[in-house]
Scaffold this motif. Structure first.
Motif, short mmCIF file in Angstrom:
data_model
loop_
_atom_site.label_atom_id
_atom_site.label_comp_id
_atom_site.label_asym_id
_atom_site.label_seq_id
_atom_site.Cartn_x
_atom_site.Cartn_y
_atom_site.Cartn_z
N TYR A 1 0.84 -1.19 0.00
CA TYR A 1 0.00 0.00 0.00
C TYR A 1 0.88 1.24 0.00
O TYR A 1 1.81 1.36 0.80
N MET A 2 0.56 2.15 -0.88
CA MET A 2 1.34 3.37 -1.04
C MET A 2 0.67 4.54 -0.33
O MET A 2 -0.55 4.56 -0.14
N ALA A 3 1.48 5.50 0.06
CA ALA A 3 0.99 6.75 0.64
C ALA A 3 1.78 7.90 0.04
O ALA A 3 2.93 7.73 -0.40
N PHE A 4 1.16 9.06 0.03
CA PHE A 4 1.80 10.25 -0.55
C PHE A 4 1.80 11.37 0.48
O PHE A 4 0.76 11.72 1.02
N LEU A 5 2.99 11.89 0.76
CA LEU A 5 3.13 13.04 1.64
C LEU A 5 3.13 14.30 0.78
O LEU A 5 4.09 14.57 0.06
N ASP A 6 2.04 15.04 0.84
CA ASP A 6 1.90 16.28 0.07
C ASP A 6 2.54 17.42 0.84
O ASP A 6 2.14 17.73 1.97
N LYS A 7 3.50 18.09 0.21
CA LYS A 7 4.21 19.20 0.84
C LYS A 7 3.79 20.54 0.26
O LYS A 7 4.48 21.54 0.43
N GLY A 8 2.63 20.57 -0.38
CA GLY A 8 2.10 21.80 -0.96
C GLY A 8 1.89 21.67 -2.44
O GLY A 8 2.78 21.23 -3.18
N MET A 9 0.66 21.98 -2.91
CA MET A 9 0.30 21.95 -4.33
C MET A 9 0.46 20.56 -4.92
O MET A 9 0.75 20.41 -6.10
N ARG A 10 0.29 19.53 -4.11
CA ARG A 10 0.38 18.13 -4.50
C ARG A 10 1.78 17.75 -4.99
O ARG A 10 1.95 16.77 -5.72
N TYR A 11 2.81 18.51 -4.60
CA TYR A 11 4.20 18.08 -4.74
C TYR A 11 4.61 17.39 -3.45
O TYR A 11 4.23 17.81 -2.36
N GLY A 12 5.40 16.30 -3.57
CA GLY A 12 5.79 15.64 -2.35
C GLY A 12 6.50 14.32 -2.60
O GLY A 12 7.23 14.16 -3.59
N THR A 13 6.25 13.35 -1.71
CA THR A 13 6.95 12.07 -1.71
C THR A 13 5.95 10.93 -1.76
O THR A 13 5.04 10.87 -0.94
#
Length: 508
Positions: free
Chosen positions: A217-229
């Motif tokens: 299972y994947m997760a996404f860390l959004d650091k603003g404007m859907r840019y992230g890890t």
């Protein structure tokens, strides 16, 4: 950004429900002092008496005009109670509320209020979510016979938010606010001052039960404007399950003050300024720091007429917030590993501004009408990976009209809003220094970003209507509906979203 809960008022609702006509407000609070945060001024301008309201009800929401983090359907049940008692020397108010919501087909943000913070964590498995919200608050003011009236309000909100399908998560949120106030009555001229302290905290715990299926299972860390890890959910880059910190903790403190003034029944004005500081992490591990500030002002002109009262309200709001990512290293000395913070980088900045004017008419026969226009401007700037930057700006026009009328035992209320983007978004993606030779831009959830932008920019109207039937013994039955219709959407799977509700209450 935060929805605040105040004494027997409904000052902040979602955008579609923000019509003043649909907010329950105590009749004891005379004039416009009841619209602010100064309970001492509200008490000084209130008549004597008691009023209370209690209700239970439910709502159902459906429709495909929605952001990716919203559920396909949403069922909710509510119970609310509020009361005001105004004595010769004391003014008391209190509120209580409970909301239980069940959403289907939900994924996306793990936070209880997506968009509240300048970062986010997303998961991508559709499933059901359950959310419980508790509200309790109260206030008092001491009418001591002098020109000075002191008072204070306290409010608390707790939220439990859970998903029981992998990737599972449980989110807990708490909000606390205290606002001491003082009011000076100089006859024609009145002045008020309120101190403001708020704290909110939220943490997310994630887990996977049993073995994973085809892939992790994947997760996404959004650091603003859907840019992230983007990583496997327990990877170190998304901070959901790091060594020593097995959750994603957030806390924010807000301090400020508000000043109110009025001149007879002609003019009322208030201004509120707050600063906030927040951080993500605990036990010495600090991943983000996000300071912010906001300004809200309001001026109301009241003009009496022949059997009617005219109100003209001018308001302005401004908000700014940053997200700074810290540079942290784990250092081991003597067999003990501790985090060491070397500095931070500004990776995201958000600013928004809203200004508008509203006209309201109240007739002696009981009917009311209003209309307004406002402009919303927003700017987002992402500098996650130097030298790349992304600058996005937008401007929207909001037109509104509404009214209420009593017909026998029926009270009919309605509000119409039209939202239109002005021009095209000013969107610039560029490289600040091409000599660095960086070729790979930062990771972005482009599909999510495009759908959210379409939802925000779509030309749409919002219709909100309610019909209440009052029985003679103070009981009432109320039905309400909300309908959103958007035009020319392409990426979103539908043009409409509706909420229907029914509640039974007792006013005494």
């Amino acid at each position: 950004m935060n929805a605040r809960h105040s004494h027997f008022t409904c000052r902040t609702l979602p955008v579609a429900l923000s019509a003043v006509l649909l907010c329950a407000q105590a009749a004891l609070a005379q004039g416009h002092w009841g619209e602010g945060v100064n309970i001492a001024g509200e008490a000084a301008n209130a008549g004597l008496g008691h009023e209370a309201d209690a209700s239970i009800g439910g709502k159902f929401t459906s429709g495909n005009f929605r952001s990716p983090s919203m559920g396909k359907t949403l069922w909710s049940a509510q119970a609310d109670a509020a009361a005001v008692s105004s004595f010769e020397d004391l003014y008391l108010s209190g509120t209580f509320g409970f909301d239980l919501s069940y959403g289907t087909g939900m994924m996306g943000s793990m936070f209880s209020d997506p968009g509240f913070y300048p970062f986010d964590i997303l998961e991508f498995t559709p499933g059901d979510k359950l959310k419980q919200t508790y509200n309790i608050g109260g206030g008092f003011a001491w009418k001591n016979g002098s020109a000075w009236t002191p008072g204070a309000t306290v409010a608390f909100q707790g939220i439990n938010y859970a998903k029981r399908k992998d990737l599972r998560h449980t989110t807990y949120r708490q909000e606390f606010e205290i606002a001491p106030s003082v009011h000076y009555d100089g006859g024609t001229f009145q002045l008020g001052l309120t101190g403001i302290f708020r704290k909110n905290s939220e943490f997310i715990t994630a887990e996977q039960v049993g073995q994973s299926k085809a892939e992790s299972y994947m997760a996404f860390l959004d650091k603003g404007m859907r840019y992230g890890t983007m990583q496997v959910w327990d990877g170190s880059g998304v901070h959901l399950n790091e060594e020593g910190v097995n959750r994603f903790p957030v806390k924010q403190y807000t301090y400020g003050a508000a000043l109110q003034a009025s001149y007879g029944k002609l003019l009322y004005a208030d201004v509120e300024y707050t600063r906030s500081s927040g951080e993500v992490g605990e036990k010495g591990y600090t991943w983000f720091r996000f300071p912010g500030e906001s300004l809200e002002t309001k001026l109301i002109l009241t003009l009496p007429g022949d059997g009617m009262v005219h109100n003209i309200t001018v308001n302005y709001q401004w908000h700014s917030m940053e997200n700074n990512e810290t540079v942290t290293e784990k250092v081991t000395e003597g067999g003990v590993t501790t985090p060491r913070v070397y500095g931070s980088n500004l990776i995201f900045r958000h600013k928004d501004m809203s200004a508008g004017v509203r006209y309201a008419l109240a007739h002696k026969n009981g009917w009311k009408a209003l209309g307004g226009v406002s402009f919303d401007h927003a700017r987002d700037l992402s500098t996650l990976m130097y030298p790349y930057f992304d600058d996005d700006r937008s401007l929207h026009l909001i037109l509104s009209a509404g009214g209420s009328v009593g017909l026998g035992n029926f009270l009919i209320r309605g509000n119409f809003r039209f939202i239109q983007k002005i021009g095209e978004r000013r969107h610039v993606m560029d490289v600040a220094d091409e000599s660095l030779g960086v070729k790979e831009p930062p990771t972005r959830l482009q599909d999510w970003w495009d759908r959210e932008q379409e939802a925000a920019d779509a030309t749409r109207f919002v219709l909100n209507a309610a019909v209440r039937y009052s029985f003679r013994n103070g009981l009432y039955l109320e039905a309400e509906t909300l309908w959103i219709h958007a035009f020319k959407v392409v990426l979103i799977s539908g043009n409409d979203r509706q909420t229907s509700g029914l509640k039974f209450g007792y006013n005494f």
